[in-house]
Design a protein around this motif. Sequence first.
Motif, PDB file in Angstrom:
ATOM      1  N   PRO A 125     -18.586  -0.567   9.113  1.00 48.94           N
ATOM      2  CA  PRO A 125     -17.566  -0.927   8.121  1.00 48.94           C
ATOM      3  C   PRO A 125     -16.208  -1.093   8.806  1.00 48.94           C
ATOM      4  N   PRO A 126     -15.406  -2.034   8.344  1.00 52.03           N
ATOM      5  CA  PRO A 126     -14.094  -2.234   8.980  1.00 52.03           C
ATOM      6  C   PRO A 126     -13.167  -1.061   8.706  1.00 52.03           C
ATOM      7  N   ARG A 127     -12.258  -0.856   9.647  1.00 52.04           N
ATOM      8  CA  ARG A 127     -11.267   0.212   9.466  1.00 52.04           C
ATOM      9  C   ARG A 127     -10.079  -0.368   8.711  1.00 52.04           C
ATOM     10  N   LEU A 128     -10.008  -0.039   7.492  1.00 52.15           N
ATOM     11  CA  LEU A 128      -8.931  -0.545   6.641  1.00 52.15           C
ATOM     12  C   LEU A 128      -7.847   0.508   6.515  1.00 52.15           C
ATOM     13  N   ARG A 129      -6.641   0.052   6.590  1.00 47.71           N
ATOM     14  CA  ARG A 129      -5.515   0.968   6.387  1.00 47.71           C
ATOM     15  C   ARG A 129      -4.865   0.624   5.053  1.00 47.71           C
ATOM     16  N   LEU A 130      -5.559   0.981   4.020  1.00 46.18           N
ATOM     17  CA  LEU A 130      -5.069   0.692   2.677  1.00 46.18           C
ATOM     18  C   LEU A 130      -4.194   1.837   2.189  1.00 46.18           C
ATOM     19  N   LYS A 131      -3.136   1.465   1.515  1.00 51.72           N
ATOM     20  CA  LYS A 131      -2.267   2.477   0.928  1.00 51.72           C
ATOM     21  C   LYS A 131      -2.427   2.432  -0.578  1.00 51.72           C
ATOM     22  N   LEU A 132      -2.413   3.577  -1.160  1.00 54.51           N
ATOM     23  CA  LEU A 132      -2.448   3.616  -2.613  1.00 54.51           C
ATOM     24  C   LEU A 132      -1.115   3.110  -3.150  1.00 54.51           C
ATOM     25  N   PRO A 133      -1.160   2.308  -4.195  1.00 51.97           N
ATOM     26  CA  PRO A 133       0.117   1.832  -4.752  1.00 51.97           C
ATOM     27  C   PRO A 133       0.902   2.986  -5.359  1.00 51.97           C
ATOM     28  N   THR A 134       2.191   2.925  -5.165  1.00 56.71           N
ATOM     29  CA  THR A 134       3.036   3.977  -5.729  1.00 56.71           C
ATOM     30  C   THR A 134       3.652   3.461  -7.019  1.00 56.71           C
ATOM     31  N   PHE A 135       3.516   4.240  -8.035  1.00 56.70           N
ATOM     32  CA  PHE A 135       4.076   3.890  -9.328  1.00 56.70           C
ATOM     33  C   PHE A 135       5.303   4.748  -9.573  1.00 56.70           C
ATOM     34  N   THR A 136       6.374   4.088  -9.937  1.00 57.05           N
ATOM     35  CA  THR A 136       7.580   4.825 -10.274  1.00 57.05           C
ATOM     36  C   THR A 136       7.750   4.806 -11.780  1.00 57.05           C
ATOM     37  N   LEU A 137       8.295   5.852 -12.280  1.00 61.24           N
ATOM     38  CA  LEU A 137       8.536   5.930 -13.714  1.00 61.24           C
ATOM     39  C   LEU A 137       9.650   4.966 -14.101  1.00 61.24           C
ATOM     40  N   PRO A 138       9.535   4.330 -15.260  1.00 53.22           N
ATOM     41  CA  PRO A 138      10.632   3.450 -15.683  1.00 53.22           C
ATOM     42  C   PRO A 138      11.865   4.272 -16.035  1.00 53.22           C
ATOM     43  N   SER A 139      12.986   3.599 -16.024  1.00 54.04           N
ATOM     44  CA  SER A 139      14.228   4.309 -16.331  1.00 54.04           C
ATOM     45  C   SER A 139      14.241   4.714 -17.809  1.00 54.04           C
ATOM     46  N   PRO A 140      15.016   5.715 -18.152  1.00 56.17           N
ATOM     47  CA  PRO A 140      15.081   6.133 -19.563  1.00 56.17           C
ATOM     48  C   PRO A 140      15.550   5.026 -20.493  1.00 56.17           C
ATOM     49  N   MET A 141      16.454   4.171 -20.025  1.00 60.20           N
ATOM     50  CA  MET A 141      16.927   3.084 -20.886  1.00 60.20           C
ATOM     51  C   MET A 141      15.834   2.039 -21.112  1.00 60.20           C
ATOM     52  N   THR A 142      14.957   1.832 -20.143  1.00 56.22           N
ATOM     53  CA  THR A 142      13.844   0.910 -20.330  1.00 56.22           C
ATOM     54  C   THR A 142      12.871   1.447 -21.370  1.00 56.22           C
ATOM     55  N   VAL A 143      12.576   2.729 -21.274  1.00 53.13           N
ATOM     56  CA  VAL A 143      11.695   3.355 -22.260  1.00 53.13           C
ATOM     57  C   VAL A 143      12.335   3.303 -23.643  1.00 53.13           C
ATOM     58  N   TYR A 144      13.635   3.581 -23.715  1.00 53.52           N
ATOM     59  CA  TYR A 144      14.343   3.541 -24.995  1.00 53.52           C
ATOM     60  C   TYR A 144      14.320   2.129 -25.575  1.00 53.52           C
ATOM     61  N   ALA A 145      14.515   1.119 -24.744  1.00 49.38           N
ATOM     62  CA  ALA A 145      14.499  -0.268 -25.229  1.00 49.38           C
ATOM     63  C   ALA A 145      13.109  -0.642 -25.740  1.00 49.38           C
TER      64      ALA A 145
END
Length: 176
Positions: free
Chosen positions: A42-62
Amino acid sequence: MPPKSESYTQISSAAASADSPISSVDPIFHILRILPFSFLRPPRLRLKLPTFTLPSPMTVYALVLLTYFMVVSGFVYDVIVEPPGIGSTQDPATGSVRPVVFLPGRVNGQYIIEGLSSGFMFVLGGMGIVLMDLALDRNRAKSVKVSYASAGISSVVIAYVMSMLFIRIKIPAYLR
């Protein structure tokens, strides 16, 4: 609790080993299981897990405010029933046709503009309450607090008066 009998343990372990693919007697199965991996790597893959950031409070409020507007304005009703944007009525004196924004006399029906304007008034009242809450912050300047409080109170009053006017247009004999 009594100990388990030995015969039960032997039967359950024999049943578990019979279900596993390793205990197969078929030689082709073993060849197909081992042979490809003897020369394929199997190939040696250097995959990174995607990082999810929380949306800003104003985005959630909107998003919450937009969802609230769509719910109280009857968006689902408008999509399902597909009412006209505005209605029309004929003036009995002149015979001319004039537009009507509110569907009078029907509590369970609405025009699209009627729902949107009522929903906007509800959102305006909610924004007024939020502005009044922001006026209570101790870290703000007094002029900003007064501005927030006056804008909040005026928007709540406007929303209440207009909502009551809409109800009186919709149901002419309401609360009289």
